[in-house]
Design a protein around this motif. Structure first.
Motif, PDB file in Angstrom:
ATOM      1  N   PHE A   1       1.025  -0.866   0.420  1.00 42.62           N
ATOM      2  CA  PHE A   1      -0.275   0.026  -0.077  1.00 42.62           C
ATOM      3  C   PHE A   1       1.258   0.807   0.095  1.00 42.62           C
ATOM      4  CE2 PHE A   1      -2.107  -3.199   2.834  1.00 42.62           C
ATOM      5  CZ  PHE A   1      -3.905  -3.435   0.873  1.00 42.62           C
ATOM      6  N   PRO A   2       1.219   1.333  -1.311  1.00 40.58           N
ATOM      7  CA  PRO A   2       2.604   2.992  -1.361  1.00 40.58           C
ATOM      8  C   PRO A   2       2.208   3.817  -0.737  1.00 40.58           C
ATOM      9  CG  PRO A   2       1.622   2.103  -3.433  1.00 40.58           C
ATOM     10  CD  PRO A   2       0.732   1.019  -2.423  1.00 40.58           C
ATOM     11  N   ARG A   3       1.115   4.231  -1.281  1.00 37.54           N
ATOM     12  CA  ARG A   3       0.391   5.608  -1.266  1.00 37.54           C
ATOM     13  C   ARG A   3       0.405   6.118   0.780  1.00 37.54           C
ATOM     14  NH1 ARG A   3      -3.147   4.732  -4.702  1.00 37.54           N
ATOM     15  NH2 ARG A   3      -4.805   4.553  -3.734  1.00 37.54           N
ATOM     16  N   ALA A   4      -0.356   4.618   1.106  1.00 41.62           N
ATOM     17  CA  ALA A   4      -0.320   4.709   3.187  1.00 41.62           C
ATOM     18  C   ALA A   4       1.174   4.809   3.537  1.00 41.62           C
ATOM     19  CB  ALA A   4      -1.096   3.607   3.629  1.00 41.62           C
ATOM     20  N   GLU A   5       2.513   4.116   3.048  1.00 44.41           N
ATOM     21  CA  GLU A   5       3.795   3.941   3.758  1.00 44.41           C
ATOM     22  C   GLU A   5       4.303   4.880   3.262  1.00 44.41           C
ATOM     23  OE1 GLU A   5       5.328  -0.049   1.575  1.00 44.41           O
ATOM     24  OE2 GLU A   5       2.994  -0.694   1.659  1.00 44.41           O
ATOM     25  N   LYS A   6       4.211   5.694   2.618  1.00 40.34           N
ATOM     26  CA  LYS A   6       4.989   7.324   1.942  1.00 40.34           C
ATOM     27  C   LYS A   6       4.496   7.989   3.427  1.00 40.34           C
ATOM     28  CE  LYS A   6       6.462  10.194  -1.376  1.00 40.34           C
ATOM     29  NZ  LYS A   6       5.577  11.664  -1.629  1.00 40.34           N
ATOM     30  N   ALA A   7       3.299   8.275   3.340  1.00 42.77           N
ATOM     31  CA  ALA A   7       2.627   8.673   3.865  1.00 42.77           C
ATOM     32  C   ALA A   7       3.268   8.817   5.443  1.00 42.77           C
ATOM     33  CB  ALA A   7       0.324   9.171   4.326  1.00 42.77           C
ATOM     34  N   ALA A   8       3.161   7.440   6.036  1.00 43.77           N
ATOM     35  CA  ALA A   8       3.738   7.481   7.550  1.00 43.77           C
ATOM     36  C   ALA A   8       5.063   7.884   7.423  1.00 43.77           C
ATOM     37  CB  ALA A   8       3.893   5.550   7.283  1.00 43.77           C
ATOM     38  N   GLY A   9       6.244   8.309   6.468  1.00 43.80           N
ATOM     39  CA  GLY A   9       7.780   8.897   6.639  1.00 43.80           C
ATOM     40  C   GLY A   9       7.416  10.252   7.144  1.00 43.80           C
ATOM     41  N   GLU A  10       6.555  10.906   6.899  1.00 44.39           N
ATOM     42  CA  GLU A  10       5.942  12.132   6.167  1.00 44.39           C
ATOM     43  C   GLU A  10       4.906  12.759   6.971  1.00 44.39           C
ATOM     44  OE1 GLU A  10       6.715  12.307   0.919  1.00 44.39           O
ATOM     45  OE2 GLU A  10       5.025  13.038   1.952  1.00 44.39           O
ATOM     46  N   ILE A  11       4.236  12.098   8.124  1.00 52.61           N
ATOM     47  CA  ILE A  11       3.135  12.851   8.773  1.00 52.61           C
ATOM     48  C   ILE A  11       3.615  13.657   9.569  1.00 52.61           C
ATOM     49  CG2 ILE A  11       1.280  12.460   7.622  1.00 52.61           C
ATOM     50  CD1 ILE A  11       0.820   9.598   9.488  1.00 52.61           C
ATOM     51  N   LEU A  12       3.335  14.568  10.559  1.00 54.05           N
ATOM     52  CA  LEU A  12       4.084  15.003  11.771  1.00 54.05           C
ATOM     53  C   LEU A  12       2.264  16.617  12.272  1.00 54.05           C
ATOM     54  CD1 LEU A  12       5.976  15.902  13.576  1.00 54.05           C
ATOM     55  CD2 LEU A  12       6.155  17.988  12.105  1.00 54.05           C
ATOM     56  N   SER A  13       1.661  15.979  12.817  1.00 51.75           N
ATOM     57  CA  SER A  13       0.384  16.498  13.370  1.00 51.75           C
ATOM     58  C   SER A  13       1.267  16.975  14.115  1.00 51.75           C
ATOM     59  CB  SER A  13      -0.075  15.435  14.813  1.00 51.75           C
ATOM     60  OG  SER A  13      -0.750  14.216  13.860  1.00 51.75           O
ATOM     61  N   LEU A  14       0.595  18.631  14.140  1.00 54.83           N
ATOM     62  CA  LEU A  14       0.467  19.818  14.834  1.00 54.83           C
ATOM     63  C   LEU A  14       0.075  20.155  16.144  1.00 54.83           C
ATOM     64  CD1 LEU A  14       1.737  22.862  12.090  1.00 54.83           C
ATOM     65  CD2 LEU A  14       3.118  20.521  12.700  1.00 54.83           C
ATOM     66  N   PRO A  15       0.474  20.870  17.576  1.00 52.91           N
ATOM     67  CA  PRO A  15      -0.397  21.281  18.133  1.00 52.91           C
ATOM     68  C   PRO A  15      -1.777  21.598  17.615  1.00 52.91           C
ATOM     69  CG  PRO A  15       1.810  22.142  18.597  1.00 52.91           C
ATOM     70  CD  PRO A  15       1.428  21.487  17.530  1.00 52.91           C
ATOM     71  N   MET A  16      -3.159  21.193  18.586  1.00 52.79           N
ATOM     72  CA  MET A  16      -4.354  21.010  17.703  1.00 52.79           C
ATOM     73  C   MET A  16      -5.585  21.035  19.398  1.00 52.79           C
ATOM     74  SD  MET A  16      -6.576  22.291  16.130  1.00 52.79           S
ATOM     75  CE  MET A  16      -6.514  23.027  14.790  1.00 52.79           C
ATOM     76  N   TYR A  17      -5.221  21.738  20.041  1.00 50.85           N
ATOM     77  CA  TYR A  17      -6.618  21.949  20.593  1.00 50.85           C
ATOM     78  C   TYR A  17      -7.321  23.307  20.926  1.00 50.85           C
ATOM     79  CZ  TYR A  17      -3.321  24.158  23.802  1.00 50.85           C
ATOM     80  OH  TYR A  17      -2.284  24.468  24.227  1.00 50.85           O
ATOM     81  N   PRO A  18      -9.151  22.960  21.441  1.00 53.31           N
ATOM     82  CA  PRO A  18      -9.801  24.682  20.972  1.00 53.31           C
ATOM     83  C   PRO A  18      -8.727  25.965  21.878  1.00 53.31           C
ATOM     84  CG  PRO A  18     -11.092  22.993  21.793  1.00 53.31           C
ATOM     85  CD  PRO A  18      -9.467  22.280  21.596  1.00 53.31           C
ATOM     86  N   GLU A  19      -8.244  25.231  23.471  1.00 48.06           N
ATOM     87  CA  GLU A  19      -7.518  26.261  23.910  1.00 48.06           C
ATOM     88  C   GLU A  19      -6.510  26.636  24.069  1.00 48.06           C
ATOM     89  OE1 GLU A  19      -9.027  23.591  25.167  1.00 48.06           O
ATOM     90  OE2 GLU A  19     -11.030  24.176  25.697  1.00 48.06           O
ATOM     91  N   LEU A  20      -5.408  26.478  22.024  1.00 51.00           N
ATOM     92  CA  LEU A  20      -4.582  27.145  22.244  1.00 51.00           C
ATOM     93  C   LEU A  20      -4.978  28.932  21.833  1.00 51.00           C
ATOM     94  CD1 LEU A  20      -3.722  24.948  18.128  1.00 51.00           C
ATOM     95  CD2 LEU A  20      -2.339  26.155  20.722  1.00 51.00           C
ATOM     96  N   ASP A  21      -3.955  29.497  21.477  1.00 48.62           N
ATOM     97  CA  ASP A  21      -4.244  31.184  21.361  1.00 48.62           C
ATOM     98  C   ASP A  21      -3.205  31.141  20.160  1.00 48.62           C
ATOM     99  OD1 ASP A  21      -2.227  31.686  22.137  1.00 48.62           O
ATOM    100  OD2 ASP A  21      -2.568  31.493  24.546  1.00 48.62           O
ATOM    101  N   ASP A  22      -3.152  32.763  19.336  1.00 46.07           N
ATOM    102  CA  ASP A  22      -2.698  33.175  18.018  1.00 46.07           C
ATOM    103  C   ASP A  22      -1.218  33.015  18.223  1.00 46.07           C
ATOM    104  OD1 ASP A  22      -4.778  33.698  16.037  1.00 46.07           O
ATOM    105  OD2 ASP A  22      -5.634  35.144  18.241  1.00 46.07           O
ATOM    106  N   GLN A  23      -0.771  33.977  19.910  1.00 43.88           N
ATOM    107  CA  GLN A  23       0.520  32.903  20.039  1.00 43.88           C
ATOM    108  C   GLN A  23       1.307  32.343  20.085  1.00 43.88           C
ATOM    109  OE1 GLN A  23       1.259  35.143  23.966  1.00 43.88           O
ATOM    110  NE2 GLN A  23       3.254  35.471  22.776  1.00 43.88           N
ATOM    111  N   LYS A  24       0.433  30.971  20.029  1.00 42.56           N
ATOM    112  CA  LYS A  24       0.877  30.003  20.425  1.00 42.56           C
ATOM    113  C   LYS A  24       1.052  29.410  18.544  1.00 42.56           C
ATOM    114  CE  LYS A  24      -0.080  28.108  25.318  1.00 42.56           C
ATOM    115  NZ  LYS A  24      -1.237  28.877  25.616  1.00 42.56           N
ATOM    116  N   VAL A  25       0.068  30.102  18.357  1.00 41.19           N
ATOM    117  CA  VAL A  25       0.146  29.069  16.822  1.00 41.19           C
ATOM    118  C   VAL A  25       1.651  29.507  16.178  1.00 41.19           C
ATOM    119  CG1 VAL A  25      -1.649  29.257  14.808  1.00 41.19           C
ATOM    120  CG2 VAL A  25      -2.009  28.728  16.675  1.00 41.19           C
ATOM    121  N   SER A  26       1.191  30.290  16.165  1.00 40.48           N
ATOM    122  CA  SER A  26       2.271  31.732  16.104  1.00 40.48           C
ATOM    123  C   SER A  26       3.771  30.775  16.367  1.00 40.48           C
ATOM    124  CB  SER A  26       2.340  33.292  15.838  1.00 40.48           C
ATOM    125  OG  SER A  26       1.396  33.529  15.607  1.00 40.48           O
ATOM    126  N   ARG A  27       4.199  30.965  17.313  1.00 42.23           N
ATOM    127  CA  ARG A  27       4.951  30.267  17.304  1.00 42.23           C
ATOM    128  C   ARG A  27       5.261  29.522  17.020  1.00 42.23           C
ATOM    129  NH1 ARG A  27       6.522  28.804  23.167  1.00 42.23           N
ATOM    130  NH2 ARG A  27       7.328  26.864  22.327  1.00 42.23           N
TER     131      ARG A  27
END
Ligand SMILES: *Cc1c(COP(=O)(O)O)cnc(C)c1O
Length: 369
Positions: A329-355
Motif C-alpha cells: 500500500f504505497p500511498r499509506a507507506e509513503k505518508a507514514a514517513g512524512e506526517i507530523l501532527s501539530l498542536p491542535m486543541y480549542p484552547e490554543l491562542d494566536d501566540q502559540k499558533v504563530s510560535r
C-alpha cells in the motif's frame, strides 16, 4: 512548552459545570445505567442527526459491537484502511472476521473508494471507513460501492464528532457509526467511553443487548455478550462537554485556518480538504520530508508534535501472518514517513499558533536547504 493537546486547560474553563455534574451522580449513586446515560444517548443522537445512540465502554468496543450486531462473524471479511489506529482492525478481528486492508488516497489520506471496490470478494460483509483526523471520507463513493456490493457500512467516527459531508454529520451515513470518547478526542470523557449511533432501532437494541451480557432482562441472556457499558460518571462529563463541542470545533477550525495562512508559502504539504467536507480538525497534519528531523527540531523548540501513525497496520508485527510486505500500500507507506501532527486543541491562542508556524518555517530552511 506547547503541548499537542491540553486537557487541563479545557477543564479549567468548565470546572464548575463538570464538578457539579459529577457531584450529582455521586449523590444519586446511580453509577451503572444511571439517569445521565440515557440523557446523553438522546442528546448525542440528536446532535448526530440520527434516531438513537447506545453508550458503550470505549470506541474499540463500539466498532466491535456494531459489527457483531450486524451479523459479522467468523468466515467474513471486513474492509478498512491500513492508515488508521489499530482499534479499527482489532474490532473487526474480535468478531472473528478478517480485516482486509486497502490503501488511502494520496491527498486526503482517507479510504480510496476504488481500492475498496477492488478488495471486495464473495466473503466481504462490511466496510469500515475511517474519518481520520476529523475529515469525513468521500461517503458518496463509499456508499455507492457498498450499495452495489451489498456491504454493511460502519463508520469509524472516533476522530470526527461533528464533522460533516455535504452538510450532514458524521454518524448519519452508515448502517451504524462508532464514536470514541477517549479523553483526547474532540468529545472526550474523563476515562474510557464510546458510543454506537444509528437510525436502525432494532440494530441499536442488539448493540445494547450485546454490550450488557447479552441480556434481555436481568437474568435472561439471549446469547453471550460482553460487559461494555458507558458508565454514569462518564455520561455526566460527556453531557457537559457536548454543550461545548461546537464551540470547541469552531476554535479548532480557527487555528487550522491560522496555520494555513501562516504556512501558506512553506515548502511542504498542508492538509487537503475536499469541497464537500467540513472537518473538525481532530489533528492538523502536515507532510514533511525527513519528518524525524522536523519532530526533533520541534521538540528542541519545546513544541510537542505527534505522528498519527508511524507504521501502517499491514506492516505491524500483529499482522505479520497476513503476509503483506512493504510496497503493498504505497500511498499509506509513503505518508507514514512524512506526517507530523501539530498542536491542535480549542484552547490554543494566536501566540502559540504563530510560535508553532515560525518554528516549522525556520526548521524547513535548516533541514530542506
Ligand atoms: C480512538 C480511536 C478508536 C478507538 O477508541 P477507544 O475509545 O480508544 O477504544 C478507534 N478508531 C480510531 C480511528 C480512533 O482514533
Amino acid at each position: 512548552m506547547i503541548k499537542l493537546t491540553d486537557l487541563k486547560a479545557q477543564y479549567a474553563l468548565i470546572q464548575k459545570e463538570i464538578d457539579e455534574a459529577l457531584r450529582t451522580v455521586l449523590g444519586r449513586a446511580d453509577f451503572i445505567k444511571g439517569e445521565d446515560v440515557g440523557a446523553f444517548e438522546k442528546e448525542f443522537a440528536a446532535y448526530c442527526g440520527v434516531k438513537g445512540c447506545v453508550g458503550v465502554g470505549n470506541g474499540t468496543d463500539a466498532v466491535y459491537l456494531a459489527l457483531r450486531a450486524l451479523g459479522v462473524g467468523p468466515g467474513d471479511e471486513v474492509i478498512t484502511v491500513t492508515h488508521t489506529f489499530i482499534a479499527t482492525s482489532e474490532a473487526i478481528s474480535l468478531t472473528g472476521a478478517k480485516p482486509v486492508f486497502v490503501d488511502v488516497l494520496e491527498d486526503t489520506l482517507l479510504m480510496d473508494p476504488a481500492a475498496l471496490e477492488r478488495a471486495v470478494t464473495p466473503r466481504t460483509k462490511a466496510v469500515v471507513p475511517v474519518h481520520l483526523y476529523g475529515q469525513m471520507c468521500d461517503m458518496d463513493a463509499v456508499l455507492s460501492v457498498a450499495r452495489a456490493k451489498k456491504l454493511k457500512v460502519v463508520e469509524d467516527a472516533a476522530q470526527a464528532h461533528g464533522a460533516r459531508w455535504k452538510g450532514r454529520r458524521a454518524g448519519s451515513f452508515g448502517d451504524a457509526a462508532c464514536f470514541s470518547f477517549f479523553p483526547g478526542k474532540n468529545l472526550g470523557a474523563y476515562g474510557d467511553a464510546g458510543g454506537v449511533v444509528s437510525d436502525d432501532e432494532d440494530l441499536l437494541k442488539r448493540v445494547r443487548m450485546l454490550a450488557n451480557h447479552g441480556r434481555l432482562s436481568k437474568y435472561a441472556h439471549e446469547r453471550e455478550g460482553v460487559n461494555s457499558r458507558l458508565d454514569t460518571m462518564q455520561a455526566a462529563v460527556l453531557r457537559v462537554k457536548l454543550r461545548h463541542l461546537d464551540a470547541g470545533n469552531g476554535a479548532r477550525r480557527r487555528w487550522a485556518d491560522a496555520y494555513r495562512t501562516l504556512l501558506a508559502g512553506a515548502p511542504f504539504r498542508l492538509p487537503v480538504v475536499r469541497a464537500e467536507a467540513e472537518p473538525v480538525w481532530h489533528q492538523f497534519v502536515v507532510r514533511v520530508p525527513s519528518r524525524d528531523k522536523f519532530q526533533e527540531g520541534m521538540t528542541k523548540r519545546e513544541i510537542e508534535t505527534g505522528v498519527h501513525y508511524p507504521l501502517p497496520l499491514h506492516l505491524q508485527p500483529a499482522y505479520a501472518s497476513f503476509g503483506l510486505k512493504a510496497g503493498a500500500f504505497p500511498r499509506a507507506e509513503k505518508a507514514a514517513g512524512e506526517i507530523l501532527s501539530l498542536p491542535m486543541y480549542p484552547e490554543l491562542d494566536d501566540q502559540k499558533v504563530s510560535r508553532v508556524a515560525e518554528a516549522l518555517t525556520s526548521l524547513a530552511k535548516e533541514i530542506l536547504s
